[in-house]
Design a protein around this motif. Structure first.
Motif, PDB file in Angstrom:
ATOM      1  N   UNK B 114       0.900  -1.681  -0.426  1.00 32.70           N
ATOM      2  CA  UNK B 114       0.050  -0.084  -0.107  1.00 32.70           C
ATOM      3  C   UNK B 114       1.271   1.565   0.229  1.00 32.70           C
ATOM      4  N   UNK B 115       0.092   2.504  -0.877  1.00 34.10           N
ATOM      5  CA  UNK B 115       0.674   3.744  -0.764  1.00 34.10           C
ATOM      6  C   UNK B 115       0.650   3.924   1.295  1.00 34.10           C
ATOM      7  N   UNK B 116       0.820   5.456   1.470  1.00 30.15           N
ATOM      8  CA  UNK B 116       1.010   5.904   2.711  1.00 30.15           C
ATOM      9  C   UNK B 116      -0.796   5.932   3.615  1.00 30.15           C
ATOM     10  N   UNK B 117      -1.586   6.371   2.073  1.00 31.76           N
ATOM     11  CA  UNK B 117      -3.018   6.100   3.409  1.00 31.76           C
ATOM     12  C   UNK B 117      -3.924   5.611   2.424  1.00 31.76           C
ATOM     13  N   UNK B 118      -3.589   4.376   2.060  1.00 29.90           N
ATOM     14  CA  UNK B 118      -4.259   3.762   1.325  1.00 29.90           C
ATOM     15  C   UNK B 118      -5.531   2.883   2.242  1.00 29.90           C
ATOM     16  N   UNK B 119      -6.583   2.994   2.422  1.00 33.11           N
ATOM     17  CA  UNK B 119      -7.190   1.777   3.088  1.00 33.11           C
ATOM     18  C   UNK B 119      -8.705   1.673   2.756  1.00 33.11           C
ATOM     19  N   UNK B 120      -8.627   0.309   2.686  1.00 33.58           N
ATOM     20  CA  UNK B 120     -10.225  -0.328   2.095  1.00 33.58           C
ATOM     21  C   UNK B 120     -11.404  -0.413   2.550  1.00 33.58           C
ATOM     22  N   UNK B 121     -12.433   0.327   2.309  1.00 34.79           N
ATOM     23  CA  UNK B 121     -13.977   0.487   2.420  1.00 34.79           C
ATOM     24  C   UNK B 121     -14.795  -0.588   1.500  1.00 34.79           C
ATOM     25  N   UNK B 122     -15.577  -0.594   2.770  1.00 35.12           N
ATOM     26  CA  UNK B 122     -16.901  -0.650   2.095  1.00 35.12           C
ATOM     27  C   UNK B 122     -18.468  -0.048   2.196  1.00 35.12           C
ATOM     28  N   UNK B 123     -18.321   0.063   0.652  1.00 34.77           N
ATOM     29  CA  UNK B 123     -19.152   1.065   0.707  1.00 34.77           C
ATOM     30  C   UNK B 123     -20.885   0.612   0.065  1.00 34.77           C
ATOM     31  N   UNK B 124     -21.789   1.292   1.175  1.00 35.67           N
ATOM     32  CA  UNK B 124     -23.056   0.406   1.325  1.00 35.67           C
ATOM     33  C   UNK B 124     -23.833   2.189   0.761  1.00 35.67           C
ATOM     34  N   UNK B 125     -24.552   1.814   0.126  1.00 34.08           N
ATOM     35  CA  UNK B 125     -25.853   2.225  -0.407  1.00 34.08           C
ATOM     36  C   UNK B 125     -27.031   1.701  -0.980  1.00 34.08           C
ATOM     37  N   UNK B 126     -27.540   1.077  -0.307  1.00 37.09           N
ATOM     38  CA  UNK B 126     -28.862   0.639   0.090  1.00 37.09           C
ATOM     39  C   UNK B 126     -28.940  -0.661   1.001  1.00 37.09           C
ATOM     40  N   UNK B 127     -28.488   0.138   2.664  1.00 35.57           N
ATOM     41  CA  UNK B 127     -27.821  -1.425   3.604  1.00 35.57           C
ATOM     42  C   UNK B 127     -29.444  -1.551   4.250  1.00 35.57           C
ATOM     43  N   UNK B 128     -29.349  -1.193   5.624  1.00 31.06           N
ATOM     44  CA  UNK B 128     -30.266  -1.792   6.651  1.00 31.06           C
ATOM     45  C   UNK B 128     -30.553  -3.394   6.297  1.00 31.06           C
TER      46      UNK B 128
END
Lengths: 140, 140, 140
Positions: B114-128
């Protein structure tokens, strides 16, 4: 390590259109005999996309309308600069960036390891001529 | 060649939200014993994303506002067509295309390269409701 | 399985700019001695992209104008929240999501298996300082 390479030729008769190519990719995975690995599927042309979403005609109509709003087709020299050289597909280069060039899919137990609704689509933004899709599989 | 497959189950209580899943991916890489290879992380649902960016709450608030401008939530039958079939998540299919389905990360010396600030995210757009993330690692 | 890892350092003197890095990636593929495999190329910084499109200056000017419309640069605290912490590059995090973090390219017969116009670009959205690009190749 095993590898398998296959190209599809796409012929979309409209300027913009989406084609479900999941069954062609499934066939390529079967041909590869790869049990565990990765499958890359990408448009080989820069005014087209490969993406994964739902096989729902209403959604595809919405995508077309939305892409036309974000990057409108404009056959006149304005507002895009490449159009001034005689090409009229600058909008297609923009639409392709929104929808993406490629997908990478996991292969587990010899099959595409998909969620419940994932289907692979070819997205055409400057059609009426043949274009190619690359399928590259590596694994074991 | 080694391979390792792991699924995460995500439970986002809001309609839209971002979850840092870097530590879960780091753990999967460790379990795989792969020293040199590739790590695919993808949403298995078509109204969610996996993407890499900064772990900064202000940025995530901005992303939500920006995605809402580019593809607004609209529970009425207009302006999206799939909503007419009773589903109200058409905007989520659009937001996911902006943020992407997947990331592929290099593994070097047994670690995510990884580069210095790379973090992996899950993005939810229709949750619950519960949804899944695929982690597939191949290499040696 | 073979693998090869290489980093490029990019120095873009403008805030936003695109650099053709295809020849650097071609050199890395040659160095890897991989005949069949996959080549990942990604920005290691979260305000930059790697993408594939046409090497056409007019197109790149259009991309800049379009990205500025979709995610405008705003040095004041508004409208982005991260700017309140003293950073002024929130727009760059948004532009990078449109253009993408990475590309994965097939390697066939020891070469990048490209369509006729595909070229790999580094996209900088917060330049004037050195940044890195990762090239990771696996295959046989």
């Amino acid at each position: 390590m095993k590898s398998h390479t296959k190209q599809l030729t796409m012929n979309v008769r409209e300027r913009m259109g989406f084609v479900n190519i999941t069954s062609e990719v499934v066939a390529a995975v079967r041909e590869s005999c790869v049990q565990e690995g990765l499958c890359l599927v990408n448009a080989m042309h820069i005014t087209a996309s490969v993406f994964i979403n739902d096989d729902e005609p209403g959604l595809h109509r919405d995508y077309k309308k939305w892409l036309e709003e974000l990057a409108p087709f404009a056959p006149s020299p304005e507002p895009y600069q490449p159009n001034r050289t005689g090409e009229h597909n600058a909008d297609a280069h923009h639409k392709r960036q929104i929808m993406g060039r490629e997908v990478v899919v996991a292969i587990t137990g010899g099959r595409l390891d998909f969620g419940p609704w994932e289907q692979i689509f070819y997205g055409e933004f400057d059609g009426k001529r043949p274009k190619r899709v690359m399928i590259k599989i590596i694994g074991e």
